[in-house]
Each structure stands twice: as C-alpha cells, then as structure tokens.
Design an enzyme around this catalytic site. Sequence first.
Site, mmCIF file in Angstrom:
data_model
loop_
_atom_site.group_PDB
_atom_site.id
_atom_site.type_symbol
_atom_site.label_atom_id
_atom_site.label_comp_id
_atom_site.label_asym_id
_atom_site.label_seq_id
_atom_site.Cartn_x
_atom_site.Cartn_y
_atom_site.Cartn_z
ATOM 1 N N ARG A 153 5.737 -11.949 -2.905
ATOM 2 C CA ARG A 153 5.524 -10.611 -2.333
ATOM 3 C C ARG A 153 6.806 -9.765 -2.402
ATOM 4 N NH1 ARG A 153 6.265 -7.919 2.474
ATOM 5 N NH2 ARG A 153 4.688 -6.355 2.969
ATOM 6 N N TYR A 211 0.033 -22.421 -6.088
ATOM 7 C CA TYR A 211 0.270 -21.875 -7.430
ATOM 8 C C TYR A 211 1.755 -21.560 -7.592
ATOM 9 C CZ TYR A 211 -0.497 -17.558 -4.685
ATOM 10 O OH TYR A 211 -0.465 -16.571 -3.724
ATOM 11 N N GLU A 266 9.798 3.504 7.040
ATOM 12 C CA GLU A 266 9.561 2.062 7.217
ATOM 13 C C GLU A 266 10.404 1.564 8.384
ATOM 14 O OE1 GLU A 266 7.706 -0.626 6.048
ATOM 15 O OE2 GLU A 266 8.925 -1.713 7.506
ATOM 16 N N ALA A 323 0.839 -1.208 0.000
ATOM 17 C CA ALA A 323 0.000 0.000 0.000
ATOM 18 C C ALA A 323 0.869 1.253 0.000
ATOM 19 C CB ALA A 323 -0.917 -0.008 1.225
ATOM 20 N N ASP A 349 -4.215 -2.705 4.453
ATOM 21 C CA ASP A 349 -4.555 -3.470 5.658
ATOM 22 C C ASP A 349 -4.822 -2.564 6.862
ATOM 23 O OD1 ASP A 349 -4.253 -5.804 4.279
ATOM 24 O OD2 ASP A 349 -2.684 -6.644 5.553
HETATM 25 C C1 LIG Z 1 6.289 -9.358 6.505
HETATM 26 C C2 LIG Z 1 5.019 -9.541 5.732
HETATM 27 C C3 LIG Z 1 4.819 -10.713 4.999
HETATM 28 C C4 LIG Z 1 3.625 -10.916 4.319
HETATM 29 N N1 LIG Z 1 3.458 -12.074 3.611
HETATM 30 C C5 LIG Z 1 2.333 -12.264 2.907
HETATM 31 C C6 LIG Z 1 2.166 -13.465 2.157
HETATM 32 O O1 LIG Z 1 3.015 -14.325 2.132
HETATM 33 N N2 LIG Z 1 1.013 -13.622 1.454
HETATM 34 C C7 LIG Z 1 0.025 -12.671 1.481
HETATM 35 O O2 LIG Z 1 -1.005 -12.854 0.813
HETATM 36 N N3 LIG Z 1 0.154 -11.530 2.169
HETATM 37 C C8 LIG Z 1 1.282 -11.314 2.887
HETATM 38 N N4 LIG Z 1 1.427 -10.183 3.625
HETATM 39 C C9 LIG Z 1 0.288 -9.253 3.685
HETATM 40 C C10 LIG Z 1 0.094 -8.484 2.455
HETATM 41 O O3 LIG Z 1 1.316 -7.964 2.000
HETATM 42 C C11 LIG Z 1 -0.876 -7.380 2.830
HETATM 43 O O4 LIG Z 1 -2.116 -7.939 3.232
HETATM 44 C C12 LIG Z 1 -1.253 -6.518 1.671
HETATM 45 O O5 LIG Z 1 -0.250 -6.421 0.740
HETATM 46 C C13 LIG Z 1 -1.622 -5.116 2.193
HETATM 47 O O6 LIG Z 1 -0.432 -4.404 2.357
HETATM 48 P P1 LIG Z 1 -0.204 -3.183 3.276
HETATM 49 O O7 LIG Z 1 0.880 -2.410 2.629
HETATM 50 O O8 LIG Z 1 -1.493 -2.503 3.571
HETATM 51 O O9 LIG Z 1 0.301 -3.764 4.647
HETATM 52 P P2 LIG Z 1 1.660 -4.521 5.002
HETATM 53 O O10 LIG Z 1 2.123 -5.371 3.888
HETATM 54 O O11 LIG Z 1 1.450 -5.134 6.316
HETATM 55 O O12 LIG Z 1 2.730 -3.303 5.162
HETATM 56 C C14 LIG Z 1 2.771 -2.444 6.280
HETATM 57 C C15 LIG Z 1 4.187 -1.879 6.401
HETATM 58 O O13 LIG Z 1 4.210 -0.870 7.419
HETATM 59 C C16 LIG Z 1 5.344 -1.054 8.228
HETATM 60 N N5 LIG Z 1 5.026 -0.452 9.530
HETATM 61 C C17 LIG Z 1 4.037 -0.807 10.381
HETATM 62 N N6 LIG Z 1 4.035 -0.018 11.473
HETATM 63 C C18 LIG Z 1 5.032 0.877 11.301
HETATM 64 C C19 LIG Z 1 5.518 1.964 12.097
HETATM 65 N N7 LIG Z 1 4.955 2.276 13.269
HETATM 66 N N8 LIG Z 1 6.562 2.690 11.630
HETATM 67 C C20 LIG Z 1 7.133 2.388 10.403
HETATM 68 N N9 LIG Z 1 6.709 1.363 9.648
HETATM 69 C C21 LIG Z 1 5.672 0.625 10.071
HETATM 70 C C22 LIG Z 1 5.528 -2.557 8.269
HETATM 71 O O14 LIG Z 1 6.841 -2.915 8.614
HETATM 72 C C23 LIG Z 1 5.185 -2.944 6.823
HETATM 73 O O15 LIG Z 1 6.309 -2.880 5.973
HETATM 74 C C24 LIG Z 1 2.592 -9.930 4.344
HETATM 75 C C25 LIG Z 1 2.787 -8.750 5.073
HETATM 76 C C26 LIG Z 1 3.988 -8.536 5.759
HETATM 77 C C27 LIG Z 1 4.219 -7.247 6.535
#
Ligand SMILES: Cc1cc2nc3c(=O)[nH]c(=O)nc-3n(C[C@H](O)[C@H](O)[C@H](O)COP(=O)(O)OP(=O)(O)OC[C@H]3O[C@@H](n4cnc5c(N)ncnc54)[C@H](O)[C@@H]3O)c2cc1C
Length: 377
Positions: A107, A196, A37, A18, A273
């Site tokens: 990912r 997959y 990050e 995101a 998320d």
């Molecule tokens: C380590 C990891 C592995 C994943 N593996 C999978 C997988 O194998 N398969 C799957 O389907 N989905 C996986 N996901 C989830 C998937 O990536 C997410 O559901 C989706 O991509 C939504 O992404 P997002 O960017 O909203 O959240 P996320 O992918 O959770 O990213 C949030 C980011 O914010 C950072 N962050 C959080 N709090 C803070 C803070 N206070 N200060 C600075 N940085 C912060 C975190 O380190 C992370 O990099 C994973 C997520 C993570 C974090």
Amino acid sequence: MTGHLQSRDITIIGAGIAGLTVALALAQRGAQVTVLERAGAFREVGAGLQISPNAGRVLEALGLGPALDAVSVRSDGVVLHDRAGRQVARMPLAAHRPGAAFRMIHRARLVEVLERAARAAGVTVTLDREVAELPELPLLIGADGLHSRVRRALNGPETPFFTGQTAWRALIPDDPGTPDPYARLFMGPGRHLVSYPLGRGLRNIVAVVERPDWTAEGWSHQDDPAHLRAAFAGFGGKVPGWLARVEQTGIWGLFRHRVAPCWQDGRRVILGDAAHPTLPFMAQGAVMAIEDAWTLAACLDAIPDQAGALARYQALRVPRVTRVIEAANGNARNYHLTGPARLLGHAGLRGLSRLAPGLLMGRFDWIYDHDPLAVRP
Ligand SMILES: Cc1cc2nc3c(=O)[nH]c(=O)nc-3n(C[C@H](O)[C@H](O)[C@H](O)COP(=O)(O)OP(=O)(O)OC[C@H]3O[C@@H](n4cnc5c(N)ncnc54)[C@H](O)[C@@H]3O)c2cc1C
C-alpha cells in the site's frame, strides 16, 4: 464536451488511495486541487493490496503504468488450496484476459507513486492537517476513509455491525527465488489465509478467522504473532513456514457497513471507503476507490452543473459498488464452509477447475473486465 474543471478550486480531505487518485485525475483535467491529510508524514503503513485490471486501466490512463510496474509484482491469478495445502482450483486470471495487468503491491508504494504524480501535476498536499470542522467551500471531497466525517455530515451517525470475523495481516520475508506469481488462498473450517508476494523481498499475509469476541475496526491494532500461529496450526503446505517468519502482526475486526445512502449534497461528496467500506474477500476496496475517483473527475469535467455532475457520479457508482460488496460478503461464507458442505464445495471447484476453467473464472468477468474509462458521464 469536457473542460468544466479548468481552474476550479477543489479541496479534498484525506490523502489515501481515493484522495490522491481523485486529486491527480482532477488536476490533469485542469483543476486547482488541495489535499488535507491528518497524518504528519507518508509512513510505511499498511501491507499488501491486489490491484486488478479494472483499476489498472484508470492508473494507466493517469500515466502511472511504468511507475507501478517498477514497484509491484504482476500476478497470474489465484490458486485455491485446502487446509492440508492440496490444490483445489487454479484460476489463471491474467492468461484469461491478455494485456490486462493484475498487480500485487505494498500500500505504501502505491500511495508514494500517487503522491509523487499528484504533486507533479500541481496538487498541493498538506500533511498534519486534521479537518475537525467541515469548511464551507464550493466543492469539498471527502476521501476520509472508514470513519469519514463527510459521510457522517451527509448521512448522520451509523452503527456498522461486527461480522464475527477477525483478520490478521503481516509482512514476512518472501521465499527465496523469483516471486511466485499467484495469490494463494488456503481454506479451512471457519478460517482462511491468503498470501501473495509484493516484490522487494516481501510477502503479504492476511488470515481470517470466525470468532465471536470483538476486535476493533481499524488498521493500527497489533497482536501477538503466537495467536495467529495457533489459529492456523492445523494448516499444511507453505503455511507453517510462512507463519514461522511472522514477527509483527496487525489485527482488525471485520465490520459490515451499508453503502452510504447519500453520497453528495451538491457541494460535498464522498468516495472510496468513506462511501462504501467493503470486506476484504474480493480484494476490491482500493480498486473501487480508484474507479470512483475516475468517474467523479469525469462527471465534474463533462457536466457543467455541479449538482448534476455529483448526482450522476452517485447514480453511476452505487449499483457497481453494491454488487461488488455483495460478492465479497458471499465469499466470506464460501471460504469457510465446514463438514459435508466443504467437501462438496471443494469437489465442485476441483471439477470445474479441471473441466471448465473458463466457467469458473467467468464468474469474475464483470468485475475485472469493467472499463471505467468507457463509462459515459
Ligand atoms: C493506515 C492504513 C493502512 C491500511 N492498510 C491496508 C492494508 O494493509 N491492506 C488493505 O487491503 N487495505 C489497507 N488499508 C485500507 C485501504 O487502503 C482502503 O480500503 C482503500 O484503499 C480505500 O482507500 P481510501 O482512500 O478510501 O481510505 P483510506 O485509505 O482509509 O484513506 C483515508 C485517509 O484520510 C485521512 N483522514 C481521515 N480523516 C481525516 C480528517 N478528518 N482530516 C484529514 N485527514 C483525514 C486518513 O488519515 C487517511 O490517510 C489501509 C488504510 C489505512 C488508512
């Protein structure tokens, strides 16, 4: 009229999918973007993601199509199997919509492509920077995932509820030869397994069981592969061979979260998320984050008043993510039917798949045919 992002300073917390997607979309429209990050490096974390065309359209509009094609596998669709491995239904989703790309990708590869493009567009990505206190800034974007601080600041503390389901995920060496272009889903009573290919000789496995004991939510818990093999010991087809190759597996508890009631307060805003974690049963978590990112950037670019832009973004996104999350919740039940309901369900799917495949696949048109680029901010 667009152009309201020119030279605006914007800070984003979180360099996941995101955060990096919205950073790139904002920078391409002229904003000065900083991403903070907490992780010290982009490591090989996570496993497979399926990226359907509704997010593919955004990634392609951001100029990432060729870079993604170089590190992903094109999917033809989904095949459903019963526990013994027999085919129940085939959904050739890609043939149903020519020109639309379904991609299967690690990912870490997607994060890499996004990070490279964001930096090239002028985004500053600062690693090893955990945001403990939310700074007072003109615009702060919370892309900080499942345990988002920005969500908490906007909505107060919340308690998600455990669904009674636990998932393992694993990466294994793929079967030899050209990767099978289908995601394969094997359904048994109280459990199912999806697998997959990811390209580069890797295959992804996600295996879900209903079990009342609690497993923590999060992406970093490890388990003994013997537990995964024991849980799927009754499965046939390719499953035993795949599970024999699992050397390491992560485990996570599946929790249901409310879609956040409040996404923004005129100055702070959440996406991905942080706003709406979903169960993995429609493979739309990362996809919804990518759709959010495009819409948020488009609203900020088109609407001069920031509070109005953020309110419009929330109004556009809530109905769609709510519907997708409800569809994922429904699939949790459908895949795990037991007894007569299972026999009837599988017979119905077999019949539909043979006699009216369009009807079976048409159930997902509203997800995959959605074009975030066509939504008016
Ligand atoms: C380590 C990891 C592995 C994943 N593996 C999978 C997988 O194998 N398969 C799957 O389907 N989905 C996986 N996901 C989830 C998937 O990536 C997410 O559901 C989706 O991509 C939504 O992404 P997002 O960017 O909203 O959240 P996320 O992918 O959770 O990213 C949030 C980011 O914010 C950072 N962050 C959080 N709090 C803070 C803070 N206070 N200060 C600075 N940085 C912060 C975190 O380190 C992370 O990099 C994973 C997520 C993570 C974090």
